[in-house]
Enzyme design. Structure first.
Site, PDB file in Angstrom:
ATOM      1  N   HIS A   1      -2.998  -7.275   5.711  1.00  0.00           N
ATOM      2  CA  HIS A   1      -4.058  -6.879   4.768  1.00  0.00           C
ATOM      3  C   HIS A   1      -5.202  -6.126   5.436  1.00  0.00           C
ATOM      4  O   HIS A   1      -5.710  -5.175   4.852  1.00  0.00           O
ATOM      5  CB  HIS A   1      -4.630  -8.061   3.982  1.00  0.00           C
ATOM      6  CG  HIS A   1      -5.759  -7.684   3.055  1.00  0.00           C
ATOM      7  ND1 HIS A   1      -5.572  -6.868   1.960  1.00  0.00           N
ATOM      8  CD2 HIS A   1      -7.094  -7.973   3.087  1.00  0.00           C
ATOM      9  CE1 HIS A   1      -6.736  -6.696   1.347  1.00  0.00           C
ATOM     10  NE2 HIS A   1      -7.675  -7.340   2.004  1.00  0.00           N
TER      11      HIS A   1
ATOM     12  N   ASN B   1      -2.537  -8.315  -2.497  1.00  0.00           N
ATOM     13  CA  ASN B   1      -3.492  -8.257  -3.603  1.00  0.00           C
ATOM     14  C   ASN B   1      -3.258  -7.068  -4.533  1.00  0.00           C
ATOM     15  O   ASN B   1      -3.694  -7.081  -5.676  1.00  0.00           O
ATOM     16  CB  ASN B   1      -4.932  -8.232  -3.072  1.00  0.00           C
ATOM     17  CG  ASN B   1      -5.142  -7.183  -2.012  1.00  0.00           C
ATOM     18  OD1 ASN B   1      -4.372  -7.085  -1.058  1.00  0.00           O
ATOM     19  ND2 ASN B   1      -6.172  -6.370  -2.158  1.00  0.00           N
ATOM     20  N   HIS B   2      -2.559  -6.027  -4.045  1.00  0.00           N
ATOM     21  CA  HIS B   2      -2.314  -4.849  -4.896  1.00  0.00           C
ATOM     22  C   HIS B   2      -0.956  -4.891  -5.591  1.00  0.00           C
ATOM     23  O   HIS B   2      -0.483  -3.867  -6.076  1.00  0.00           O
ATOM     24  CB  HIS B   2      -2.415  -3.572  -4.053  1.00  0.00           C
ATOM     25  CG  HIS B   2      -3.799  -3.319  -3.536  1.00  0.00           C
ATOM     26  ND1 HIS B   2      -4.894  -3.248  -4.368  1.00  0.00           N
ATOM     27  CD2 HIS B   2      -4.263  -3.122  -2.281  1.00  0.00           C
ATOM     28  CE1 HIS B   2      -5.984  -3.028  -3.643  1.00  0.00           C
ATOM     29  NE2 HIS B   2      -5.636  -2.961  -2.367  1.00  0.00           N
TER      30      HIS B   2
ATOM     31  N   HIS C   1      -1.369 -12.885   3.660  1.00  0.00           N
ATOM     32  CA  HIS C   1      -2.042 -11.610   3.378  1.00  0.00           C
ATOM     33  C   HIS C   1      -3.493 -11.947   3.052  1.00  0.00           C
ATOM     34  O   HIS C   1      -3.794 -12.447   1.962  1.00  0.00           O
ATOM     35  CB  HIS C   1      -1.337 -10.943   2.190  1.00  0.00           C
ATOM     36  CG  HIS C   1      -1.744  -9.541   1.958  1.00  0.00           C
ATOM     37  ND1 HIS C   1      -1.214  -8.485   2.660  1.00  0.00           N
ATOM     38  CD2 HIS C   1      -2.658  -9.000   1.116  1.00  0.00           C
ATOM     39  CE1 HIS C   1      -1.756  -7.352   2.241  1.00  0.00           C
ATOM     40  NE2 HIS C   1      -2.650  -7.637   1.314  1.00  0.00           N
TER      41      HIS C   1
ATOM     42  N   ASN D   1       0.814  -1.215   0.000  1.00  0.00           N
ATOM     43  CA  ASN D   1       0.000   0.000   0.000  1.00  0.00           C
ATOM     44  C   ASN D   1       0.851   1.269   0.000  1.00  0.00           C
ATOM     45  O   ASN D   1       0.365   2.346   0.333  1.00  0.00           O
ATOM     46  CB  ASN D   1      -0.935   0.026   1.218  1.00  0.00           C
ATOM     47  CG  ASN D   1      -1.930  -1.106   1.193  1.00  0.00           C
ATOM     48  OD1 ASN D   1      -1.932  -1.981   2.054  1.00  0.00           O
ATOM     49  ND2 ASN D   1      -2.777  -1.120   0.173  1.00  0.00           N
TER      50      ASN D   1
ATOM     51  N   HIS E   1      -5.198  -4.299   8.150  1.00  0.00           N
ATOM     52  CA  HIS E   1      -4.696  -3.023   8.675  1.00  0.00           C
ATOM     53  C   HIS E   1      -5.099  -2.745  10.120  1.00  0.00           C
ATOM     54  O   HIS E   1      -4.725  -1.713  10.659  1.00  0.00           O
ATOM     55  CB  HIS E   1      -5.128  -1.830   7.800  1.00  0.00           C
ATOM     56  CG  HIS E   1      -4.521  -1.817   6.434  1.00  0.00           C
ATOM     57  ND1 HIS E   1      -4.383  -0.671   5.683  1.00  0.00           N
ATOM     58  CD2 HIS E   1      -3.993  -2.804   5.675  1.00  0.00           C
ATOM     59  CE1 HIS E   1      -3.822  -0.960   4.520  1.00  0.00           C
ATOM     60  NE2 HIS E   1      -3.584  -2.256   4.497  1.00  0.00           N
TER      61      HIS E   1
HETATM   62 FE   LIG Z   1      -3.933  -5.983   0.895  1.00  0.00          FE
END
Ligand SMILES: [Fe+2]
Length: 260
Positions: free
Chosen positions: A175, A66-67, A150, A40, A177
């Site tokens: 993931h 995932n990003h 994650h 992120n 947060h």
């Molecule tokens: Fe994530």
């Protein structure tokens, strides 16, 4: 050996918190090896310059999620730099590696980066079977193994902690947060936390300006999400690993508030 894991670094505020405070944290807790989730760093995704920043701040390995491919300019970096990992259980034709063996205190440390499947946008392979495959693939080539999962679902992360109990020194989730208060050493010796939290703005929703997130949930027209400002947290967990047994002695959560 002390392994420091840092939760998802969000945007410029997260990068700045890491740049200004990670070295002191490492020194204060005696960290021997540091793994930072950087997916992120751009809000969504990470650029080569941001990866360079995270390494310069003190990370030994960067993990993603995932990003991973939201900023496509990271692709050559993933191919060239073996110290940045993307989830191992994504489609095999994608660039990058999902695991690596690194030198830590004279030991060969296997780091695995996996992604969950519950409520995640991608359609990754089964992370449990992927963990088995990686441990088999690297057998004889590592002294200690650790795994970041994650994932969205606490159940999936908890299950992974039990699945790898006795096989990995540490398993931690990223993931969501929001740090969970369930740090423990599992019955067979694996240190575990469901989510180690994020590094970024405290007065936010997962790092995003709270008012933007509220607007989205209200159903308002929203603009591109911006990172919140002000006070930050530097979050993670410290695993103390017995190098003789390859298992964990203790786990400590870290959630350091950094005033403006
Ligand atoms: Fe994530």
């Amino acid at each position: 050996m002390k392994l420091l894991c840092i939760g998802d670094v969000v945007g410029k505020p997260g990068l700045s918190a890491l740049r200004n405070h990670l070295r002191a944290l490492q020194k204060g807790c005696g960290a021997d090896f540091t793994i930072v989730n950087g997916e992120n760093a751009s809000g969504v995704g990470i650029t080569p310059a941001q990866a360079d920043d995270i390494f310069a701040a003190g990370a030994d390995v960067i993990t993603l999620g995932n990003h991973v491919f939201n900023k496509r300019q990271i692709v050559p970096y993933l191919e060239d730099n073996r110290y940045i990992l993307r989830p191992a259980n994504l489609a095999p034709q994608l660039p990058g590696e999902g695991a690596g063996v690194y030198e830590a205190c004279g030991y060969r440390l296997l780091v695995m980066n996996l992604i969950g499947r519950c409520d995640m946008a991608f359609g990754p392979d089964n992370p449990f079977l992927a963990a088995d495959k990686l441990l088999r693939q690297y057998e004889g080539r590592y002294d200690l193994a650790v795994c970041e999962i994650h994932a969205n679902a606490t159940s999936e992360k908890l299950a992974m902690g039990y699945y790898l109990d006795g096989r990995c020194a540490a398993v931690w989730g990223t993931h969501t947060h929001v740090q969970t208060a369930d740090e423990r050493v599992n019955p067979k010796g694996t240190g575990y936390v469901t989510d180690i939290g994020m590094t970024g703005p405290w007065w936010s929703v997962l790092g995003v300006k709270a008012e933007q997130s509220v607007a989205m949930f209200r159903g308002d027209l929203t603009e591109y999400f911006q990172p919140a400002e002000g006070e930050c947290v530097l979050s993670g967990a410290l695993f103390e690993i017995d190098t003789g047994s390859g298992m964990c002695r203790s786990v400590r959560r870290i959630c350091n508030h950094i005033p403006v």
